[in-house]
Design a protein around this motif. Structure first.
Motif, PDB file in Angstrom:
ATOM      1  N   ALA A 273     -26.466   3.560  -9.300  1.00  0.00           N
ATOM      2  CA  ALA A 273     -26.067   2.398 -10.458  1.00  0.00           C
ATOM      3  C   ALA A 273     -27.522   1.674 -10.538  1.00  0.00           C
ATOM      4  N   CYS A 274     -27.366   0.688 -11.336  1.00  0.00           N
ATOM      5  CA  CYS A 274     -28.600  -0.099 -11.427  1.00  0.00           C
ATOM      6  C   CYS A 274     -28.356  -1.656 -11.382  1.00  0.00           C
ATOM      7  N   GLY A 275     -29.052  -2.370 -11.049  1.00  0.00           N
ATOM      8  CA  GLY A 275     -29.145  -3.894 -10.786  1.00  0.00           C
ATOM      9  C   GLY A 275     -28.000  -4.420 -10.085  1.00  0.00           C
ATOM     10  N   THR A 276     -27.149  -5.378 -10.409  1.00  0.00           N
ATOM     11  CA  THR A 276     -25.961  -5.633  -9.709  1.00  0.00           C
ATOM     12  C   THR A 276     -24.856  -4.741  -9.253  1.00  0.00           C
ATOM     13  N   ALA A 277     -24.822  -3.520 -10.174  1.00  0.00           N
ATOM     14  CA  ALA A 277     -23.882  -2.490  -9.776  1.00  0.00           C
ATOM     15  C   ALA A 277     -24.386  -1.635  -8.677  1.00  0.00           C
ATOM     16  N   PHE A 278     -25.696  -1.556  -8.700  1.00  0.00           N
ATOM     17  CA  PHE A 278     -26.521  -0.970  -7.173  1.00  0.00           C
ATOM     18  C   PHE A 278     -26.166  -1.557  -6.247  1.00  0.00           C
TER      19      PHE A 278
ATOM     20  N   VAL B 169     -21.564   3.701 -10.905  1.00  0.00           N
ATOM     21  CA  VAL B 169     -21.014   2.121 -10.927  1.00  0.00           C
ATOM     22  C   VAL B 169     -21.523   1.762 -12.316  1.00  0.00           C
ATOM     23  N   SER B 170     -20.916   1.550 -13.132  1.00  0.00           N
ATOM     24  CA  SER B 170     -21.567   0.574 -14.411  1.00  0.00           C
ATOM     25  C   SER B 170     -20.592  -0.122 -15.012  1.00  0.00           C
ATOM     26  N   GLN B 171     -20.784  -1.390 -15.006  1.00  0.00           N
ATOM     27  CA  GLN B 171     -19.855  -2.452 -16.203  1.00  0.00           C
ATOM     28  C   GLN B 171     -19.805  -1.611 -17.442  1.00  0.00           C
ATOM     29  N   SER B 172     -20.767  -1.680 -18.099  1.00  0.00           N
ATOM     30  CA  SER B 172     -20.831  -1.426 -19.596  1.00  0.00           C
ATOM     31  C   SER B 172     -20.274   0.193 -19.781  1.00  0.00           C
ATOM     32  N   GLY B 173     -20.785   1.120 -18.805  1.00  0.00           N
ATOM     33  CA  GLY B 173     -20.619   2.325 -19.098  1.00  0.00           C
ATOM     34  C   GLY B 173     -21.590   2.937 -19.969  1.00  0.00           C
ATOM     35  N   GLU B 174     -22.509   2.408 -20.481  1.00  0.00           N
ATOM     36  CA  GLU B 174     -23.768   2.596 -21.360  1.00  0.00           C
ATOM     37  C   GLU B 174     -25.019   2.612 -20.630  1.00  0.00           C
ATOM     38  N   THR B 175     -25.340   2.331 -19.625  1.00  0.00           N
ATOM     39  CA  THR B 175     -26.826   2.184 -18.650  1.00  0.00           C
ATOM     40  C   THR B 175     -27.527   3.587 -18.800  1.00  0.00           C
ATOM     41  N   MET B 176     -28.705   3.567 -19.391  1.00  0.00           N
ATOM     42  CA  MET B 176     -29.082   4.862 -19.668  1.00  0.00           C
ATOM     43  C   MET B 176     -29.469   5.598 -18.429  1.00  0.00           C
TER      44      MET B 176
ATOM     45  N   LEU C  63     -31.026 -11.990  -7.114  1.00  0.00           N
ATOM     46  CA  LEU C  63     -31.131 -11.274  -8.436  1.00  0.00           C
ATOM     47  C   LEU C  63     -30.442 -12.362  -9.327  1.00  0.00           C
ATOM     48  N   LYS C  64     -29.401 -12.993  -8.910  1.00  0.00           N
ATOM     49  CA  LYS C  64     -28.827 -13.858  -9.976  1.00  0.00           C
ATOM     50  C   LYS C  64     -29.744 -14.973 -10.142  1.00  0.00           C
ATOM     51  N   LEU C  65     -30.417 -15.668  -8.990  1.00  0.00           N
ATOM     52  CA  LEU C  65     -31.438 -16.621  -9.405  1.00  0.00           C
ATOM     53  C   LEU C  65     -32.552 -16.307 -10.007  1.00  0.00           C
ATOM     54  N   LYS C  66     -33.186 -15.077  -9.992  1.00  0.00           N
ATOM     55  CA  LYS C  66     -34.115 -14.616 -10.885  1.00  0.00           C
ATOM     56  C   LYS C  66     -33.780 -14.558 -12.303  1.00  0.00           C
ATOM     57  N   GLU C  67     -32.602 -13.967 -12.495  1.00  0.00           N
ATOM     58  CA  GLU C  67     -32.261 -13.812 -14.081  1.00  0.00           C
ATOM     59  C   GLU C  67     -31.808 -14.958 -14.772  1.00  0.00           C
ATOM     60  N   LEU C  68     -31.156 -15.775 -13.883  1.00  0.00           N
ATOM     61  CA  LEU C  68     -30.396 -17.167 -14.497  1.00  0.00           C
ATOM     62  C   LEU C  68     -31.557 -18.247 -14.586  1.00  0.00           C
TER      63      LEU C  68
ATOM     64  N   ALA D  23     -21.074 -12.714 -20.929  1.00  0.00           N
ATOM     65  CA  ALA D  23     -22.399 -13.174 -20.135  1.00  0.00           C
ATOM     66  C   ALA D  23     -23.249 -12.166 -19.739  1.00  0.00           C
ATOM     67  N   VAL D  24     -24.585 -12.279 -19.889  1.00  0.00           N
ATOM     68  CA  VAL D  24     -25.383 -11.011 -19.625  1.00  0.00           C
ATOM     69  C   VAL D  24     -25.290 -10.751 -18.054  1.00  0.00           C
ATOM     70  N   ALA D  25     -25.665 -11.932 -17.304  1.00  0.00           N
ATOM     71  CA  ALA D  25     -25.398 -11.757 -15.937  1.00  0.00           C
ATOM     72  C   ALA D  25     -24.226 -11.381 -15.430  1.00  0.00           C
ATOM     73  N   SER D  26     -24.107 -10.282 -14.400  1.00  0.00           N
ATOM     74  CA  SER D  26     -22.910  -9.769 -14.181  1.00  0.00           C
ATOM     75  C   SER D  26     -22.167 -10.626 -12.947  1.00  0.00           C
ATOM     76  N   THR D  27     -20.910 -11.136 -12.975  1.00  0.00           N
ATOM     77  CA  THR D  27     -20.261 -11.854 -11.810  1.00  0.00           C
ATOM     78  C   THR D  27     -18.762 -11.202 -11.809  1.00  0.00           C
TER      79      THR D  27
ATOM     80  N   THR E 224     -15.276  -6.742  -9.121  1.00  0.00           N
ATOM     81  CA  THR E 224     -14.141  -5.883  -9.443  1.00  0.00           C
ATOM     82  C   THR E 224     -14.769  -4.423  -8.833  1.00  0.00           C
ATOM     83  N   GLN E 225     -16.024  -4.325  -9.166  1.00  0.00           N
ATOM     84  CA  GLN E 225     -16.789  -3.076  -8.561  1.00  0.00           C
ATOM     85  C   GLN E 225     -16.638  -2.827  -7.290  1.00  0.00           C
ATOM     86  N   LEU E 226     -16.764  -4.195  -6.605  1.00  0.00           N
ATOM     87  CA  LEU E 226     -16.682  -4.039  -5.102  1.00  0.00           C
ATOM     88  C   LEU E 226     -15.346  -3.381  -4.652  1.00  0.00           C
TER      89      LEU E 226
HETATM   90  C1  F6R Z   1     -27.262  -8.406 -13.367  1.00  0.00           C
HETATM   91  C2  F6R Z   1     -27.023  -7.588 -14.405  1.00  0.00           C
HETATM   92  C3  F6R Z   1     -27.517  -6.048 -14.413  1.00  0.00           C
HETATM   93  C4  F6R Z   1     -26.664  -5.141 -14.685  1.00  0.00           C
HETATM   94  C5  F6R Z   1     -27.223  -3.674 -14.729  1.00  0.00           C
HETATM   95  C6  F6R Z   1     -26.382  -2.493 -14.769  1.00  0.00           C
HETATM   96  O1  F6R Z   1     -26.587  -9.497 -13.458  1.00  0.00           O
HETATM   97  O2  F6R Z   1     -25.974  -7.760 -15.171  1.00  0.00           O
HETATM   98  O3  F6R Z   1     -28.443  -6.030 -13.355  1.00  0.00           O
HETATM   99  O4  F6R Z   1     -25.911  -5.007 -13.431  1.00  0.00           O
HETATM  100  O5  F6R Z   1     -27.992  -3.688 -15.824  1.00  0.00           O
HETATM  101  O6  F6R Z   1     -25.330  -2.680 -15.752  1.00  0.00           O
HETATM  102  P1  F6R Z   1     -24.001  -1.800 -16.048  1.00  0.00           P
HETATM  103  O7  F6R Z   1     -23.119  -2.155 -15.023  1.00  0.00           O
HETATM  104  O8  F6R Z   1     -23.527  -1.912 -17.434  1.00  0.00           O
HETATM  105  O9  F6R Z   1     -24.480  -0.269 -15.913  1.00  0.00           O
END
Ligand code: F6R
Length: 369
Positions: free
Chosen positions: A56-61, A103-110, A241-246, A154-158, A163-165
């Motif tokens: 996974a990437c970012g928050t999903a990681f 694990v991916s919120q969007s399902g599109e992360t390359m 990560l939340k503090l950096k990005e926001l 919102a761009v930052a994932s909350t 729900t991923q957890l």
């Molecule tokens: C952080 C954030 C990103 C995503 C990451 C993965 O708040 O939103 O780090 O978590 O880009 O995105 P998904 O889950 O869509 O694969």
């Protein structure tokens, strides 16, 4: 659309109890057994799995990092977690008995998509944990467990993170159920605790004004450090990560035990340090070690902001600020300890005049390499 909230991020933070409850809905039976037939991976195959790899990437990681503690504890199957961008470009050891969880919120992360293709080419089964129906990652996976956070704008994932957890815990518990582990009784108890967790998140949210006030008082800070141990360590990474990005602030998360191996040199008078304290019950060694970490940094002038379990008075002498969270089993604690860190970052961003829904340089889904 924001339903009276100042931003989508405020709205999505507030929606977390419902998002968590919806993700559990229909997945726990009357006797506390997990109902995950939707995975469509036969139980016989799940019993053959000898390694789990989460990509996974970012928050999903970060959700994946927490999943490792749950999977290894409840199933005794070795679990590795890796940023998809690293995994996809190396030569990992995988075969048909490896279960890869993407694990991916969007399902599109390359990067996550490429990582799962990399795994499938080597014969591994891929299970997607995803929030977006019909998106590419679940379409290309063998199975999918949808999170029911609802659309995250919102761009930052909350709420997607919480729900991923939940989904990761469900997968871990289900693997434990299917395979039978010595933790059978514990699993039943955890399922009951999970069923009540939305209420705990609600209680955390009901008392966030002190966290917001604290955040506003730190709007001029240069650096904020985050410390945790065990599952609190990935929570610390997520808080940073939340503090950096926001808030566009320098923030770093560390495993508290690593402090003395370098990071403690950063501690100086007035440095805000957020510490995620595990429950004093259960693994009490962890708790006691982190309390001594707090004492060490405070003796060097840090301003200590402590996230602790209600009733844990041992933190009082070394904490400048305490944020209380409800009593929760250790492995599930990230569901409650992450929430104040989200609120903290959101409020700091607002105090610094930042656009919380659209942080600079970021996109909601990263479909480029
Ligand atoms: C952080 C954030 C990103 C995503 C990451 C993965 O708040 O939103 O780090 O978590 O880009 O995105 P998904 O889950 O869509 O694969």
């Amino acid at each position: 659309e924001k339903g009276g909230h100042a931003s989508f991020m405020h709205k999505e933070i507030a929606e977390q109890p419902r998002a968590v409850a919806d993700t559990l809905l229909g997945r726990i039976g009357a006797d506390g057994e997990l109902l995950l037939d939707e995975l469509r991976i036969p139980a016989a195959e799940l019993r053959e799995v000898d390694k789990v790899v989460v990509v996974a990437c970012g928050t999903a990681f970060h959700a994946g990092l927490i999943a490792k503690y749950a999977i290894e504890h409840w199933t005794r199957i070795p679990c590795e977690v890796e940023p998809a961008s690293e995994f996809r470009h190396r030569d990992p050891i995988l075969d048909a008995r490896t279960l890869v969880v993407a694990v991916s919120q969007s399902g599109e992360t390359m990067d996550t998509l490429m990582a799962l293709r990399h795994a499938r080419e080597q014969g591994s089964r891929v299970l997607a944990i995803c929030n977006t129906n019909g998106s590419t990652i679940p379409r290309e996976s063998d199975a999918v467990l949808y999170t029911h956070a609802g659309p995250e704008v919102a761009v930052a994932s909350t709420k997607a993170f919480l729900t991923q957890l939940v989904a990761c815990y469900l997968v871990a518990l289900y693997l434990g159920q299917v395979r039978g582990t010595k933790w059978g009784d514990e699993i039943q108890g955890v399922v009951r605790d999970l069923a009540g967790i939305a209420g705990a998140v609600e209680r955390v949210l009901a008392d966030m004004e002190p966290v917001r006030a604290l955040a506003r008082s730190l709007a001029g800070a240069g650096t904020v450090l985050f410390l945790g141990r065990h599952v609190g360590y990935p929570v610390a990474l997520e808080g940073a990560l939340k503090l950096k990005e926001l808030a566009y602030m320098h923030a770093e998360g560390f495993a508290a035990g690593e402090l003395k191996h370098g990071p403690i040199a950063l501690v100086e008078e007035g440095l805000p340090v957020v510490v995620v304290v595990p429950s004093p019950r259960g693994r009490s060694v962890l708790h006691d070690k982190i309390v001594s970490n707090i004492q060490e940094i405070r003796a060097r002038g840090a301003r200590t902001i402590v996230i602790a379990e209600e009733g844990d008075e041992t933190v009082l002498p070394c904490a400048d600020h305490v944020v209380w969270v409800p009593v929760t089993p250790t492995l599930l604690q990230p569901l409650v300890t992450t929430v104040p860190l989200q609120v903290f970052a959101c409020e700091l961003a607002v105090a610094r005049g930042n656009e919380v829904d659209q942080p600079r340089n970021l996109a909601k889904s990263v479909t480029v390499e």
